[in-house]
Motif scaffolding. Sequence first.
Motif, PDB file in Angstrom:
ATOM      1  N   PHE A  71      -3.531  -0.689   8.683  1.00 46.22           N
ATOM      2  CA  PHE A  71      -2.972  -0.619   7.308  1.00 46.22           C
ATOM      3  C   PHE A  71      -4.184  -0.407   6.325  1.00 46.22           C
ATOM      4  O   PHE A  71      -5.048  -1.111   6.371  1.00 46.22           O
ATOM      5  CB  PHE A  71      -2.025  -1.892   6.954  1.00 46.22           C
ATOM      6  CG  PHE A  71      -1.542  -1.464   5.627  1.00 46.22           C
ATOM      7  CD1 PHE A  71      -0.886  -0.208   5.492  1.00 46.22           C
ATOM      8  CD2 PHE A  71      -1.290  -2.662   4.510  1.00 46.22           C
ATOM      9  CE1 PHE A  71      -0.232  -0.034   4.294  1.00 46.22           C
ATOM     10  CE2 PHE A  71      -0.871  -2.352   3.439  1.00 46.22           C
ATOM     11  CZ  PHE A  71      -0.300  -1.082   3.325  1.00 46.22           C
ATOM     12  N   ILE A  81       1.558  -8.880  13.116  1.00 41.56           N
ATOM     13  CA  ILE A  81       0.958  -8.777  11.840  1.00 41.56           C
ATOM     14  C   ILE A  81      -0.685  -8.219  12.174  1.00 41.56           C
ATOM     15  O   ILE A  81      -1.092  -7.592  11.610  1.00 41.56           O
ATOM     16  CB  ILE A  81       0.970  -9.964  11.133  1.00 41.56           C
ATOM     17  CG1 ILE A  81       0.362 -11.220  11.559  1.00 41.56           C
ATOM     18  CG2 ILE A  81       2.437 -10.163  10.463  1.00 41.56           C
ATOM     19  CD1 ILE A  81      -0.209 -12.127  10.653  1.00 41.56           C
ATOM     20  N   VAL A  96      -0.323  -4.650  12.632  1.00 38.17           N
ATOM     21  CA  VAL A  96       0.026  -4.281  11.324  1.00 38.17           C
ATOM     22  C   VAL A  96      -1.479  -4.048  10.373  1.00 38.17           C
ATOM     23  O   VAL A  96      -1.769  -3.035   9.837  1.00 38.17           O
ATOM     24  CB  VAL A  96       1.010  -4.665  10.518  1.00 38.17           C
ATOM     25  CG1 VAL A  96       1.264  -4.222   9.097  1.00 38.17           C
ATOM     26  CG2 VAL A  96       2.463  -4.588  11.157  1.00 38.17           C
ATOM     27  N   GLU A 107      -3.993  -5.642  -3.256  1.00 36.30           N
ATOM     28  CA  GLU A 107      -3.909  -7.046  -3.598  1.00 36.30           C
ATOM     29  C   GLU A 107      -3.117  -7.990  -2.355  1.00 36.30           C
ATOM     30  O   GLU A 107      -3.582  -8.716  -1.867  1.00 36.30           O
ATOM     31  CB  GLU A 107      -2.995  -7.389  -5.083  1.00 36.30           C
ATOM     32  CG  GLU A 107      -2.576  -8.891  -5.201  1.00 36.30           C
ATOM     33  CD  GLU A 107      -2.188  -9.087  -6.663  1.00 36.30           C
ATOM     34  OE1 GLU A 107      -1.584  -8.312  -7.265  1.00 36.30           O
ATOM     35  OE2 GLU A 107      -2.733 -10.222  -7.011  1.00 36.30           O
ATOM     36  N   GLU A 108      -2.137  -7.221  -2.125  1.00 40.11           N
ATOM     37  CA  GLU A 108      -1.202  -7.753  -0.840  1.00 40.11           C
ATOM     38  C   GLU A 108      -1.944  -7.858   0.380  1.00 40.11           C
ATOM     39  O   GLU A 108      -1.698  -8.799   1.036  1.00 40.11           O
ATOM     40  CB  GLU A 108       0.130  -6.889  -1.039  1.00 40.11           C
ATOM     41  CG  GLU A 108       1.168  -7.198  -2.047  1.00 40.11           C
ATOM     42  CD  GLU A 108       0.659  -6.343  -3.257  1.00 40.11           C
ATOM     43  OE1 GLU A 108      -0.311  -5.521  -3.254  1.00 40.11           O
ATOM     44  OE2 GLU A 108       1.495  -6.642  -4.215  1.00 40.11           O
ATOM     45  N   MET A 109      -2.990  -6.973   0.389  1.00 38.23           N
ATOM     46  CA  MET A 109      -3.665  -6.876   1.902  1.00 38.23           C
ATOM     47  C   MET A 109      -4.453  -8.107   2.105  1.00 38.23           C
ATOM     48  O   MET A 109      -4.942  -8.587   3.051  1.00 38.23           O
ATOM     49  CB  MET A 109      -4.290  -5.489   1.997  1.00 38.23           C
ATOM     50  CG  MET A 109      -3.391  -4.374   2.507  1.00 38.23           C
ATOM     51  SD  MET A 109      -4.294  -2.807   2.281  1.00 38.23           S
ATOM     52  CE  MET A 109      -5.542  -2.838   3.021  1.00 38.23           C
ATOM     53  N   GLY A 110      -4.605  -8.889   0.813  1.00 43.36           N
ATOM     54  CA  GLY A 110      -5.504 -10.162   1.014  1.00 43.36           C
ATOM     55  C   GLY A 110      -4.873 -11.309   1.814  1.00 43.36           C
ATOM     56  O   GLY A 110      -5.649 -12.070   2.320  1.00 43.36           O
ATOM     57  N   ILE A 111      -3.439 -11.028   1.821  1.00 45.81           N
ATOM     58  CA  ILE A 111      -2.940 -11.869   2.748  1.00 45.81           C
ATOM     59  C   ILE A 111      -3.209 -11.793   4.520  1.00 45.81           C
ATOM     60  O   ILE A 111      -3.278 -12.866   5.148  1.00 45.81           O
ATOM     61  CB  ILE A 111      -1.296 -11.723   2.872  1.00 45.81           C
ATOM     62  CG1 ILE A 111      -0.434 -12.644   3.286  1.00 45.81           C
ATOM     63  CG2 ILE A 111      -0.986 -10.387   3.898  1.00 45.81           C
ATOM     64  CD1 ILE A 111      -0.412 -13.888   2.483  1.00 45.81           C
ATOM     65  N   PHE A 112      -4.003 -10.693   4.708  1.00 45.39           N
ATOM     66  CA  PHE A 112      -4.341 -10.513   6.112  1.00 45.39           C
ATOM     67  C   PHE A 112      -5.824 -11.638   6.540  1.00 45.39           C
ATOM     68  O   PHE A 112      -6.117 -11.697   7.368  1.00 45.39           O
ATOM     69  CB  PHE A 112      -4.904  -9.171   6.547  1.00 45.39           C
ATOM     70  CG  PHE A 112      -3.768  -8.333   6.683  1.00 45.39           C
ATOM     71  CD1 PHE A 112      -2.501  -8.683   7.344  1.00 45.39           C
ATOM     72  CD2 PHE A 112      -3.490  -7.126   5.811  1.00 45.39           C
ATOM     73  CE1 PHE A 112      -1.545  -7.923   7.409  1.00 45.39           C
ATOM     74  CE2 PHE A 112      -2.349  -6.302   5.754  1.00 45.39           C
ATOM     75  CZ  PHE A 112      -1.329  -6.712   6.530  1.00 45.39           C
ATOM     76  N   ASP A 113      -6.134 -12.237   5.215  1.00 45.11           N
ATOM     77  CA  ASP A 113      -7.619 -12.907   5.360  1.00 45.11           C
ATOM     78  C   ASP A 113      -7.433 -13.875   6.169  1.00 45.11           C
ATOM     79  O   ASP A 113      -8.133 -14.253   7.128  1.00 45.11           O
ATOM     80  CB  ASP A 113      -7.772 -13.498   3.967  1.00 45.11           C
ATOM     81  CG  ASP A 113      -8.304 -12.339   3.015  1.00 45.11           C
ATOM     82  OD1 ASP A 113      -8.538 -11.306   3.424  1.00 45.11           O
ATOM     83  OD2 ASP A 113      -8.656 -12.742   1.803  1.00 45.11           O
TER      84      ASP A 113
END
Lengths: 252, 401
Positions: free
Chosen positions: B123, B116, B119, B130-136
């Motif tokens: 990315f 990840i 990724v 919104e979903e990219m916030g998960i990489f925080d």
Amino acid sequence: MKAISIALLLSLTAAFAGAGNALAADTDPACATASSLVSADFKLSQAATAIKNKQLTIAVIGSASSTLPDAKKAYPARLEEMLISKLPGVAVKVVARVKARESARESMPELRKLMAVEKPSIVIWQTGTVEAMRGIDPDTFRSTLEDGIEAAQEARSGIILMNMQYSPRTELMIAMPPYADAIRIIALQHEILLFDRLAIMRRWGELGTFDLNEVTKEMDTANRVHDCIGHLLGDLILEAAKLPASSENGIK
Amino acid sequence: MPAGNAALPPAAARPAVKAPSPERDLRLDLFRGLALWLIFLDHIPSNIVSWITIRNYGFSDATEIFVFISGYTAAFVYGRAMRERGPVVASARMLKRAWQVYVAHIFLFVIYMAEIAYVSASFENPLFNEEMGIFDFLKQPDVTLVQALLLKFKPANMDVLPLYIMLLAGFAPFVWLLLRAPTFALLASAVVYAVSWHFNWNLPSYPEGTWLFNPFAWQLLFGFGAWCALGGAQKLGGLMRSNIAVGLAFTYLLFALCIVMTWYFPRYASFVPRILSDWMYPIDKTNLDVLRFAHFLALAVVTVRFIPQNWPALKSPWFKPAIICGQHSLEIFCLGVFLAFAAHFMLQQVSSRVAVQIALSALGILIMIASAALMAWYKQVEGRSPGSRPPRDADLAGGEA
């Protein structure tokens, strides 16, 4: 034994699949590739009444995936435009209340306020993404959904649940399935419409209709995806409004 | 499930406890192998091939099969260790095994982080802001890594091994009790299950929420498997094979199938009476809903009825691939998790078309089979060579429990 049961399952599946009628989508051919996943399973009597009364107000409540940097290109605006063109003479208004990173529980006060102020015929509740990202207890999520549905029904609004977007790149990081299942089962239990955005976008990805894995700064795909979602949502609302009263859900 | 069964003293030498049948039950290996394949298919996100897996046709899924058979084989191995070497040595072995599974889990976590991190670095897409916030969470590795070591931060699809670790870690007292008062032990397990439901017991997760597989609830299935291994299966045998039980099982499986079909075709949901749906939903995976447990039992009843232990086909080459996978379950499970990551990566980097999904699913299973075959071969060669470790220890280090 196994072969028999598998054959049985397959034939049953086929029988059921044949029964689900695809909506006639006279929209962008790209959108139509997923139109079989949009089915008006339950009647939306509030929409029918509103159309008859020439005044259709729809409220969209959701998190960041319900908007784009240019809100006019996002699906709530696209839905409004589509309905205006399809419903001449009806005053169509779509209001969107979008808050990034806000869970369903946190958006409840907003939902109640929206219903008091706008008195929408239909509430489209887009939810689940924030819950999945934070790992909020699915039980808590379920009871929030129940509360929201109850609030909408008290306000005599029809409600459509919309699940998360299909975001292939982040699938390993965000465990969507438990939350998607929760939304699906709640919709089923209350016999309300589910707009299965997750399945629809996944179909687009599988068919190559849209490249959702793309690494880009451009808005092209995002705009087209939102346009299609707006159109499919509009199809769903119009179809569900037309259904005979026998399909109406039993909730008072 | 040790390969070295034959080397054991005869069961009659331990009359105190009813010994399990000395012949290795290949059905356990077969179904565990199949469960491992299904879990792999289910773990590739949005994999079209996962439509063939049992979770789409009933309440329970491959996890139930895996946990039950793991409980069965663990009791088989550690029950014997406890009888022969005493509770202290046997407990130490169980903890050692739990530690091995923990290490395997952390190893997989590192691979996951590598994927990840890669990724996320590459990315960008405005559709998924919104979903990219998960990489925080990559921005605070200190917290994330510590929470992962504490088994609180568990990425998607990495929930089964932590459950297994907890089950093994708490297994010793249960086995001890099972060898003395099996019925009481099973009852105790059911009480823990009921109490955990009543008081909402579960372990905490990071950043929010609780474990996806509640160990206090899922221990019931593990414990039930263990109880079956240490004599319970013989006690239940007659009942399980009775026509009434098989009839009930079929009826329930059909009922579950019909209910699940309404999930895919909601318009038929109106045929489900309100009172039934209110009672039935939610069918809770986290806390091993009774309906899921019953669905697993029904599947087991039907399986036991139609596939006898001495079914000749079990020795046929057709079942060999699944059986050898089932015989190396920890390794193959971990490999499956890794392969699911790899498949996801390929689907992102190359193409996520249906044909690619099918090809990657098939390739993954072939790799699982080839690896299991390699491990079986190695075990055999090492077992034969002079000066190698005694087979039983080799088994314990392997994937039997």
